[in-house]
Design an enzyme around this catalytic site. Structure first.
Site, mmCIF file in Angstrom:
data_model
loop_
_atom_site.group_PDB
_atom_site.id
_atom_site.type_symbol
_atom_site.label_atom_id
_atom_site.label_comp_id
_atom_site.label_asym_id
_atom_site.label_seq_id
_atom_site.Cartn_x
_atom_site.Cartn_y
_atom_site.Cartn_z
ATOM 1 N N HIS A 86 0.826 -1.203 0.000
ATOM 2 C CA HIS A 86 0.000 0.000 0.000
ATOM 3 C C HIS A 86 0.869 1.266 0.000
ATOM 4 C CE1 HIS A 86 -3.378 -2.612 0.713
ATOM 5 N NE2 HIS A 86 -4.217 -1.600 0.886
ATOM 6 N N HIS A 95 1.431 -3.672 9.062
ATOM 7 C CA HIS A 95 2.860 -3.726 8.767
ATOM 8 C C HIS A 95 3.648 -3.207 9.957
ATOM 9 C CE1 HIS A 95 2.375 -4.641 4.457
ATOM 10 N NE2 HIS A 95 1.376 -3.765 4.467
#
Length: 361
Positions: free
Chosen positions: A285, A337
């Site tokens: 992303h 993440h």
């Protein structure tokens, strides 16, 4: 000598002989450059005494060149025909050939990405039961995938179309104001006997470069993801691992051990989710958002030059950068993440955005 009138010529010049042959119906010899120069020199020499002795008389020397000079065979005519021919050579077949070649180049990037998504398995990394960085709760993404595609794929294409169109209109207005005859908004490409506008070709080039850079950036991210196989911060919440001896990380016997052989016992665990759970590094992303937004920021800086739009351009650039920044932050706050994953993804996107835009203009 006394019978000669002033200004008369005793003998005929080579040019006069050429004209007399034509008037008598004889086939004149082909004129050469040497004969034309000799004719001009002879006519000038014969009239020089008359000019020197009669300074008050107006003498005109009319040297008519043959009709072949300046005809279709000269440099101007041939150059014009070559330009016209070149413009019409770039027709429908050339356009589709160019599109086919670009699609082949894009497939060199897209097919490996498809292979990673469908068939490739990430490296299976183990874990420690006391690793607190893997014990975060599972949360839905703040920036969903459809939002990312809309902002980072559709928005750049729309902005490039709008900017190039208004650049062409602004240039046409300025050229009509100064009376310029240069057709800057026309191209040499014809599709079904219709000439494509130059701004449309510019859009194709810019969008093509953007898409190719995006594919290369995503392929770089996928290679790192599948090679490293880092577990996401919500690993324990999603997987609920169980060892072959039916013990879990709650058992003291497994504390401090590096576990590679385990089975996920979560009820909603699927093969796709298990595969995604091992693709933490780097952040896809973040790399996607950073590449697209920084590409647009640089593009607007170089192409959006209308008078009175500097403040608007800077506002758009600020909003684009804030979207990339916010996307990167949410990947950490949503426990998708680790912070190092986001940092690596931002570095990949930034690098490719700078490289692609530096070779585009």
């Amino acid at each position: 000598m006394s019978g000669l009138r002033p200004g008369s010529v005793c003998d005929t010049t080579p040019l006069q002989r050429f004209e007399s042959q034509s008037s008598n119906g004889e086939e004149p010899s082909s004129p050469t450059a040497a004969s034309l120069v000799a004719a001009a020199a002879s006519s000038t020499a014969s009239t020089m005494p008359h000019i020197n002795n009669n300074n008050n008389n107006n003498v005109k020397v009319d040297l008519q060149l043959p009709t072949f000079v300046g005809g279709p065979g000269n440099g101007v005519g041939s150059a014009a025909s070559i330009v016209t021919k070149t413009r019409h050579q770039r027709g429908t077949s050339q356009i589709f050939r160019r599109i086919f070649l670009d699609l082949c180049l894009l497939s060199c990037v897209g097919l490996p990405m498809l292979g990673f998504s469908l068939w490739w398995e990430p490296y299976k990394r183990g874990f420690f039961c006391d690793d607190t960085s893997l014990k975060h709760p599972y949360k839905e993404s703040t920036i969903r995938s459809w939002m990312l595609y809309l902002m980072c794929a559709a928005l750049p294409v729309i902005m490039i179309l709008v900017v190039e169109f208004f650049r062409a209109q602004d240039k046409r207005i300025r050229e009509s104001y100064i009376g310029s005859k240069h057709k800057a908004n026309h191209s040499a490409y014809h599709l079904c006997h219709l000439e494509l506008p130059n701004w449309l070709l510019e859009c194709y080039r810019k969008i093509g470069i953007f898409v190719f850079g995006l594919g290369v950036e995503q392929l770089t991210t996928d290679i790192a993801k599948y090679t490293i196989g880092r577990l996401r911060p919500h690993f324990f919440a999603v997987c609920q691992p169980v060892l072959p001896d039916h013990t879990t990380c709650d058992d003291l016997v497994n504390v401090g051990q590096y576990i590679e052989n385990y089975t996920c016992m979560a009820t909603d665990m699927t093969a796709k989710r298990f595969k995604d759970m091992q693709l933490s590094f780097p952040s896809g992303h973040t790399s996607f958002a950073c590449y697209s937004m920084i590409f647009l920021v640089i593009y607007l800086q170089r192409r959006m030059h209308w008078s009175g739009t500097k403040m608007l351009r800077h506002l758009l650039q600020f909003l684009l950068l804030m979207f990339a920044w916010y996307t990167a932050l949410t990947r950490v706050s949503d426990y998708k993440h680790h912070w190092s994953d986001v940092l690596a993804g931002a570095g990949i996107g930034l690098t490719y955005a700078i490289v692609v835009t530096s070779t585009m203009w």
